[in-house]
Structures are given as structure tokens and as C-alpha cells.
Design an enzyme around this catalytic site. Structure first.
Site, PDB file in Angstrom:
ATOM      1  CB  CYS A 145      -0.906   0.018   1.228  1.00  0.00           C
ATOM      2  SG  CYS A 145      -2.007   1.452   1.222  1.00  0.00           S
TER       3      CYS A 145
ATOM      4  CG  ASP B 176      -6.562   7.057  -2.082  1.00  0.00           C
ATOM      5  OD1 ASP B 176      -5.504   7.366  -1.479  1.00  0.00           O
ATOM      6  OD2 ASP B 176      -7.301   6.121  -1.725  1.00  0.00           O
ATOM      7  CG  ASN B 177      -3.424   5.380  -4.187  1.00  0.00           C
ATOM      8  OD1 ASN B 177      -2.844   5.080  -3.142  1.00  0.00           O
ATOM      9  ND2 ASN B 177      -4.504   4.738  -4.601  1.00  0.00           N
TER      10      ASN B 177
END
Ligand SMILES: Nc1nc2c(c(=O)[nH]1)N[C@H]1C(S)=C(S)[C@@H](COP(=O)(O)O)O[C@H]1N2
Ligand SMILES: [Mo]
Length: 841
Positions: free
Chosen positions: A124, A256-257
């Protein structure tokens, strides 16, 4: 599995044993009530949604391949339920800029396309984020260093499926979408189309994991797996593949990310959406990273045992298929480095060309590294003892090396500075501290450095001292106002419990009542994350998980606060409260036990006696000579303040404990002591917490002591103290004197400034009359009044020579201000004492 050629090497195999098959109680009232899980996983975002990692050691100990039970899980929302009968008919679509759009079932995917099996490590992007959160809270929850796992994935190459659809000219991206419905739509993201078409990138559509069908948490029945790339691109519960000219416009792809520039604060990121629209900040390839597993956090080496070399061990990984080419260790804060040994279990698969789990296992035809590797470096215990910390850094084949300094960013992703484990030292032991710890009530060296006021970004891990530059601007650390001054309603416990429901979830943070109704639809973790909190006090989880932005939003949902009585009863009914209340001793070494302030008695201008109340059936549970920790929340800053004290009350006293506390009150030029200031503000009936016991000395009675666990016989004590340092000494002194059978000699030398500064004076003097022949109490004052008949001046060499000469089986107990302690240490050594016979509290 059909083995096609004979292997010369043994392939790593997945950990054996059946996978978890029952639903944990915790999950039963959540939308994931159909998902079986392993209780060892540590939940990082409360009960639901499920985001969890294994204890780092357990993960490492499983070896190269992780069991499906300990494989980390990152779920943005509820897990879609897919019944057995619906697995093979599961359909995905291939659409967008393609000549031949189609839908296909999982059954056909397996029948019509070549099946492959590959070992792949998923990581992750938030791995190691807790370190960032300690520097400053990011918008992400706290992963430790176990946000990664490795499995053998079975499925088909994405490229083969896409080729069948025939992408059109102008097609540049492959968007993927999952079946999980979240507050901002389905989870989705994209990767470059020509990566997906490149067999070297190994991007696959997987339905199997370690030889079994995918587990619900990992995307059952079908997911994308994008090796070498952050886990966030590997879409689970895959439903749609969409070929496009532009990157995905999915909400999760944008918000996100990403690693935004470090100048972007959480507030800016919320106010200026343009930051999120910049595809340059999107993360694809993993960056090079490593961590120490052994020594573990809080591991202790007993130096009295025979010494062997210690094998330091841990993991490393790179991104984009790049091999880790070196791992280096420093024991001198980065001045010099040594090369660790590296084992690449993935390479053992490279030599195999076999069928595994009905898929062809062919790692050989690629030069890429898609898995973690393990490093080891053996070092003598002596070297560890002489070092302050272990530093680890890895480098990949493009010569990118982990940086010394953290790159802090709003989402806290891709955290990869040198992994640092500190070494704490005692006379007989050394203890290791990882940067952070995920277990409640524990902390790593980063928390401690931060609490001590260190600037964690000063290039010296927050250490202070010579040659270190102070930061130009003080680090931003703002208090978030979560309450609304207009919401003044006081709730009784009955009102709070009576008014809360699944339609109108009321919950408590820090004694305040919030109404989550209006936010049910918008919560990024789904309505469930609020509904599971309905009717309970979620302070600890809430504070640990939420960002500054989220905290600021709480203001609009604030509806009032609990009254005193409700607070007390709610606190007492919490599970932990029940657990602690059922014990016969109040203190617990791991959990903070709650007590309330009973009364306060002023003893002198700067000392007060505080009585704290707990269950009337309990004794405090503190061995003689040991200390307890008191934790108070500063009513204004909300900061936790923790100090060690020795009570003056006796261990047999039930239902309460008495602490004599010297106050460091603020003066016009000096701020007061933190604990003092907080204690000054707490009122009778308010709650504080205790934990313990701690301390290296325990007096067992009748001349028997243990010091750091080692048993010793004493025939006399010299007890040297000053100011409030008398309290631990008083405990031991009282124990000796009150036992008629205890023949241990005691000499107490107590140094103070004024006569009224002498703490516990009456008690000391009264007790000493019980054993006039064997116990003496000597007071010495630096500013005595004219009629003072005792000793005058500081505790001096001549006083110590006269009253505290060394003797056989004699132990000195010393407790007082730092300067006094070091003077006593030096002087006792000078007059012939051995340091082994001195105990400093
Ligand atoms: N559909 C869907 N896919 C998803 C996610 C998700 O929440 N929904 N989380 C992503 C993230 S951020 C990660 S790190 C990986 C985690 O995969 P795992 O839970 O199997 O370890 O899944 C990715 N794929
Ligand atoms: Mo992730």
C-alpha cells in the site's frame, strides 16, 4: 500441481494450514458480516471499513509468501458479497476506445486465456505512514511497516484480454472499476495502456491467490494485480475495464494515491482542488524502501547472558520491477555504512518453468523483480551497546537510494526515509525502539522525541544539542477546534443513549456529543463507519484516525456535551474499564486504569497531597520501591501529560492512592511545569489515569531486594534524597521500620532548602522512633532559620563520609534533583562505593 521439469531448487511455498473460516464477533454488526478474517490482523481504522496489517514480526516470520490470513487489507468500504454460485458467472466488461468491446465471464477467462501464476508483492502506498503522522497528521490513517504482503497470484495476463478487444488509435489509458460502492462512486483508477499491454510489466487479472480462489477481502472473485506498482492500482472486485484517452476520472483516482508537494498543507489541499488534478503527482511505481524487523520494537537484550552476535534482519523492496542492489546498515548515525547480505527468494522461481496452481509459472522470461527481498547483518552485542541506533537504507538498480529525511506530504504516502531503530541502555540491558508502534498504549522513539520537543525533521531525528540548527520556522502544530461554542446542551447518559439510533447516530469524542446523521452519506469510509460508533465513546479511535480537516468538520456536527455523571458512567462501562475493575489490584502494566480526583490537601506553598479514588475493593498493586505513571489530559491543549510518581500511601490501602506532588508553579518569567499546570486545573471528581508498576528496585522485606530482576541481600540502606525525591525512599523506609522482624539498618539523609520544604517530615521522624537503634533520619538545610538544630548546608562529601561510608551488603538509594544525584554518585565513588551498590530512582 503438474510439475513440468525437475527443479534443482526448492521453491518457497505459501504458509500451510487452513485459512480463517469464521466471522469475528467484531464484524458481525457490520456490512462485512459475511467475511471470515484472522483476529491477529491489527485494525487501523476502527472496526469498519476493514484496513489492517499483521504484526510486523508475524508477517516476516511467515517468510517470503504471506498467508491469505495475514495478507494486509485495504478496503475503502464494505466488501461486496459474492456467493459461490456467482463466482464463475462473474462478468466483466471491456469497453471504451476499442474496436471490439465485449463482456466475459470468469469461467470464460479461465477457459479461453492462458493461465499464469506469479509471485507478487503488493504494497500500500501508505506503508510506514504512521511516521509521517507523528511529524504532522496527514489525511491518511497510520500504517506501520507491515502494509505489504506477497502471494502467488493466478490468472491471465491483462495484455491478452486487451488485445482481443483491439484498442483503437489514441487509446492511452486503461481504467479499472470495482464493484464496491463507496460514498464517491465505485472504486476506480487507471494505468497507462502500454504498460498493461507489456508482458514484462506482468499486469494480470487474478482469480487465485496462493492456490485458492481469491478471498473476499482481496477481491473475490476477480481483481487486477499490477506488480511493482502501489497496491491502490490493483483494483479488487473488478467489473469494468475501460480503455480511454485520458487518465481515470474516478474520484478515488484523483483524491487518493498522490504525493502532493510538501508545501501543500491539508487546508490548501482542501481549498484548492487543482493540486489533485495534476497527474504528475499520481503514484505508480513503488519507491525503494526497507525496514528492520529484528530487533523488534521493545526487544530487550540481557547483557548478563553469554554474548553472541545478533543477526539484524528485515525486508526491502523496489518499484517498477527494479532489483534491490544493496542494503546498508549504519551504527553511527549515518557516518559510515556496512553492506548487509541480501536473499532474493523470488529468484528461486526464476529457475523454474513449471505449472503451479493450474497456471504457468514463468518468472525466468522477465528480468524484473516484483517481490520483496530479505537482508541480514550480524553484529556483536558490544557494538550495539556502543551505538545509539541502527539505520537501514536500500538502493535499487537505478541507484536510487532511500533518503535520510522524510518527505512529508498531505496524504503521507510513499514514506521511505532510512529506517531507524534506537538503542536505549541500562546497566545490564539494551532495548530497541522502532519509530512507531501500533499497539495501544505503546509508542516508538518518534513519539518520544516529539514529546520531548524535538523537531523530527532537523536531520537528526529530533535530537537536540550542539551543532544542530533550530528550524527557521517552528513546525506548524495547530489545535483543531472540534466543538461549536453555541452547542451548549448538557446531556445526561439517559438522554444520550435514548436519543441515539441507527437513523440518528450520536457519538462521543472527548466528552462531547456529536450527531453524525448529516454526514452519513458523505463519510469516506461509508455510513457504516459512523453507525458502528452510535451510542459509544469513540475518542481514541477518532483521534488516531482522522486528519486535521476531518477534525475541523466536526464543529458542524457538535450538539453538546455529557454531564459529569454521564462521563463517569460511560467511562466505567467501557470494556476495558470493566476488565480493569474486575481485578483485585488497581494498576495494570499495559492498560491505563481510570481514577478520579478525590481531594487535595495543601501541605506547603509548593506541595500538595492528591488523593485519587478507584474501586473500593482494589488495592493499588504497587510493590515497595516501584513507581506508577500518572496520565492527565491537559484541559486546554488536550495533550497527554505523563509523569512517574511514588505514592506516599501504603500498598494495603483500599480504594485510593495518595500522591505527594511538588508543584512547579509559573512565575512571571518561567512557565510552570506541565503536569503542575494541568493538576492545578483539574477539579474534584475529574478523571485521571494510572499505569504501572515501573522501576528497577523492589524491596521484598527483611533485607531482600531485587535490582533489575537480580536478587540481593542487604544488611543496611543509605537513603539519600532531596525535595520530592523522598517519596520512593519513604516507601522502602516505612516497610523496613514497620516490620518488627526487619533488622535492616537505615540511614536517611534528606537535603532541602527551608525547614518547611521537608516533605513527609513528621512521618519520617515518627517512624524513626520505632527503631531508634537501627534507623536514623538526618535532615540538612541550605537556608536554615537561626533556631535550626539539625545539619546545615548541602549534602556534602564530609557528611557522606561520616554518615554513608560503604560497607558489606550496603546499598545506597538515591533520589533527588539531577545535580544532587550526580554529585552523590561522584562523591560516593570517591569514598569507596561501587556503582553496583547504588540505585538511582
Ligand atoms: N475495488 C477496490 N479495489 C481496491 C481497493 C478498494 O478499496 N476497492 N483498495 C486498493 C488499495 S489502496 C490497495 S493498497 C489494495 C490492497 O489490496 P489487498 O486488500 O488485497 O491487500 O487494493 C486496492 N484495490
Ligand atoms: Mo493502498
Amino acid at each position: 500441481m503438474a510439475v513440468v521439469n525437475t527443479l534443482r531448487v526448492k521453491l518457497p511455498s505459501p504458509p500451510s494450514g487452513p485459512a480463517a473460516s469464521s466471522v469475528l464477533d467484531k464484524d458481525k454488526d457490520t456490512p462485512d458480516s459475511h467475511v471470515a478474517r484472522d483476529g491477529r490482523l491489527i485494525r487501523l481504522t476502527g472496526v469498519h471499513p476493514f484496513n489492517a496489517e499483521a504484526p510486523l514480526t508475524a508477517l516476516y516470520d511467515e517468510g517470503f509468501l504471506t498467508s491469505v490470513d495475514l495478507f494486509y487489507v485495504r478496503n475503502h468500504g464494505p466488501v461486496p458479497q459474492v456467493l459461490d454460485d456467482d463466482v464463475l458467472p462473474w462478468e466483466i466488461s471491456v469497453e471504451g476506445l476499442v474496436e471490439n468491446p465485449f463482456t466475459i465471464t470468469l469461467r470464460k477467462l479461465v477457459e479461453e486465456f492462458e493461465q499464469i501464476t506469479l509471485p507478487i508483492t503488493l504494497v500500500c502506498a501508505g506503508n510506514r505512514r504512521k511516521e509521517q503522522n507523528i511529524v504532522r497528521k496527514t489525511k491518511g490513517f497510520s500504517w506501520g511497516a507491515a502494509g505489504l504482503s506477497t502471494a502467488l497470484f493466478t490468472g491471465t495476463l491483462m495484455a491478452n484480454v486487451l488485445r482481443k478487444a483491439k484498442p483503437l488509435r489514441g487509446a492511452r489509458y486503461l481504467c479499472m472499476e470495482g464493484a464496491d460502492k463507496l460514498p464517491n462512486g465505485h472504486y476506480g483508477t487507471s494505468v497507462k495502456l502500454n504498460w498493461a499491454m507489456d508482458p514484462n510489466k506482468g499486469i494480470m487479472l487474478a482469480h487465485g491467490m496462493n492456490g485458492a480462489p481469491l478471498r473476499p477481502d482481496h477481491g473475490r472473485p476477480l481483481r487486477a494485480v499490477v506488480p511493482g506498482t502501489i497496491g491502490g492500482r490493483s483494483v479488487k472486485w473488478l467489473k469494468r475495464l475501460i480503455v480511454t484517452a485520458e487518465p481515470s476520472d474516478n474520484w478515488y483516482h484523483y483524491y487518493d494515491n498522490k504525493v502532493l508537494p510538501t508545501v501543500v498543507t491539508p487546508e490548501m489541499s482542501a481549498a484548492e482542488p487543482a493540486w489533485w488534478r495534476d497527474e504528475r503527482y499520481a503514484i505508480y511505481d513503488l519507491n525503494v524502501n526497507s525496514a528492520v524487523v529484528y530487533p523488534q520494537h521493545d526487544e530487550v537484550i540481557d547483557l548478563t547472558l553469554p554474548r553472541q552476535d545478533y543477526p539484524l534482519r528485515g525486508y526491502a523492496y523496489g518499484g517498477g520491477g527494479r532489483r534491490i542492489t544493496r542494503v546498508e546498515i549504519s551504527l553511527d548515525s549515518g557516518r559510515s555504512w556496512r553492506l548487509a547480505e541480501i536473499d532474493y527468494p523470488e529468484d528461486r522461481f526464476r529457475e523454474a518453468d513449471i505449472d503451479m496452481f493450474n497456471g504457468r509459472l514463468d518468472v525466468f522470461s522477465r528480468e524484473t523483480c516484483f517481490c520483496w527481498c530479505f537482508w541480514t547483518y550480524s553484529v556483536s552485542i558490544l557494538e550495539l551497546r556502543n551505538s545509539d541506533s541502527i539505520l537501514v537504507r536500500a538502493m535499487d538498480e537505478s541507484m536510487m537510494c532511500q533518503p535520510r529525511d522524510m518527505y512529508w506530504s498531505v496524504l503521507g504516502m510513499m514514506n521511505n526515509p532510512w529506517f531507524r531503530v534506537t538503542i536505549e541502555k541500562g546497566d545490564q540491558w539494551i532495548r530497541f525502539q522502532h519509530p512507531t508502534s501500533l499497539l495501544p498504549g505503546t509508542s516508538g522513539w518518534m513519539d518520544k522525541a516529539k514529546k520531548a520537543g524535538g523537531d523530527l525533521l532537523n536531520g537528526r531525528w529530533g535530537e537536540k544539542g550542539a551543532g544542530l540548527e533550530e528550524p527557521l520556522t517552528p513546525p506548524v502544530e495547530q489545535e483543531i477546534q472540534m466543538t461549536n461554542p453555541d452547542s451548549t446542551r448538557l446531556f445526561t447518559l439517559e438522554e444520550f443513549k435514548g436519543e441515539t439510533s441507527q437513523e440518528k447516530p450520536l457519538f462521543i469524542v472527548d466528552g462531547h456529543v456529536y450527531d453524525g446523521t448529516a454526514y452519513l452519506q458523505d463519510h469516506p469510509g461509508g455510513a457504516q463507519s459512523i453507525l458502528t460508533s452510535a451510542g459509544s465513546d469513540v475518542t481514541e479511535d477518532f483521534m488516531a484516525i482522522h486528519s486535521e480537516n476531518a477534525k475541523a468538520m466536526m464543529r458542524q456536527y457538535h450538539v453538546g456535551r455529557l454531564d459529569q455523571d454521564a462521563r463517569k458512567r460511560l467511562g466505567a462501562s467501557a470494556n476495558e474499564g470493566e476488565l480493569l475493575a474486575s481485578r483485585s489490584e488497581f494498576l495494570h502494566p499495559k492498560h491505563w486504569a481510570k481514577a478520579t480526583l478525590g481531594h487535595v490537601k495543601t501541605l506547603s506553598h509548593d506541595t500538595k497531597l492528591f488523593r485519587f479514588i478507584f474501586d473500593e475493593h482494589q488495592t493499588v498493586g504497587l510493590p515497595i520501591g516501584q513507581h506508577l505513571m500518572l496520565r492527565i489530559k491537559d484541559p486546554i491543549t488536550n495533550e497527554n501529560i505523563i509523569r512517574a510518581y511514588t505514592p506516599v500511601s501504603e500498598g494495603i490501602q483500599k480504594g485510593s492512592v495518595d500522591l505527594l506532588i511538588k508543584l512547579y508553579l509559573p512565575t512571571p518569567v518561567l512557565a510552570g511545569g506541565k503536569m503542575t499546570t494541568a493538576l492545578d486545573k483539574i477539579e474534584i471528581g475529574m478523571e485521571v489515569e494510572f499505569k504501572g508498576p515501573i522501576g528497577k528496585l523492589e524491596y521484598l522485606g527483611r533485607g531482600q531486594v531485587t535490582i533489575s530482576g537480580v536478587h540481593r541481600k542487604v544488611s543496611s540502606f543509605v537513603m539519600i534524597c532531596g525535595g520530592s525525591g523522598v517519596t520512593p525512599i519513604f516507601q522502602v523506609f516505612r516497610a523496613v521500620v514497620q516490620d518488627p522482624e526487619d533488622t535492616t539498618f537505615c540511614t536517611v539523609i534528606d537535603g532541602n532548602r527551608l525547614e518547611e520544604d521537608i516533605l513527609c517530615r513528621e512521618e519520617l521522624d515518627d517512624l524513626s522512633t520505632l527503631k531508634r537503634d537501627s534507623c536514623r533520619v538526618i535532615h540538612t538545610l541550605t537556608s536554615p532559620s537561626a533556631d535550626w538544630t539539625g545539619q546545615r548546608g548541602r549534602i556534602s562529601e564530609s557528611l557522606l563520609r561520616a554518615e554513608a561510608p560503604p560497607a558489606e551488603d550496603r546499598i545506597a538509594l538515591i533520589c533527588g534533583p539531577g545535580a544532587m544525584e550526580s554529585f552523590v554518585r561522584e562523591t560516593l565513588k570517591k569514598i569507596g562505593w561501587s556503582e553496583d551498590d547504588m540505585v538511582f530512582f
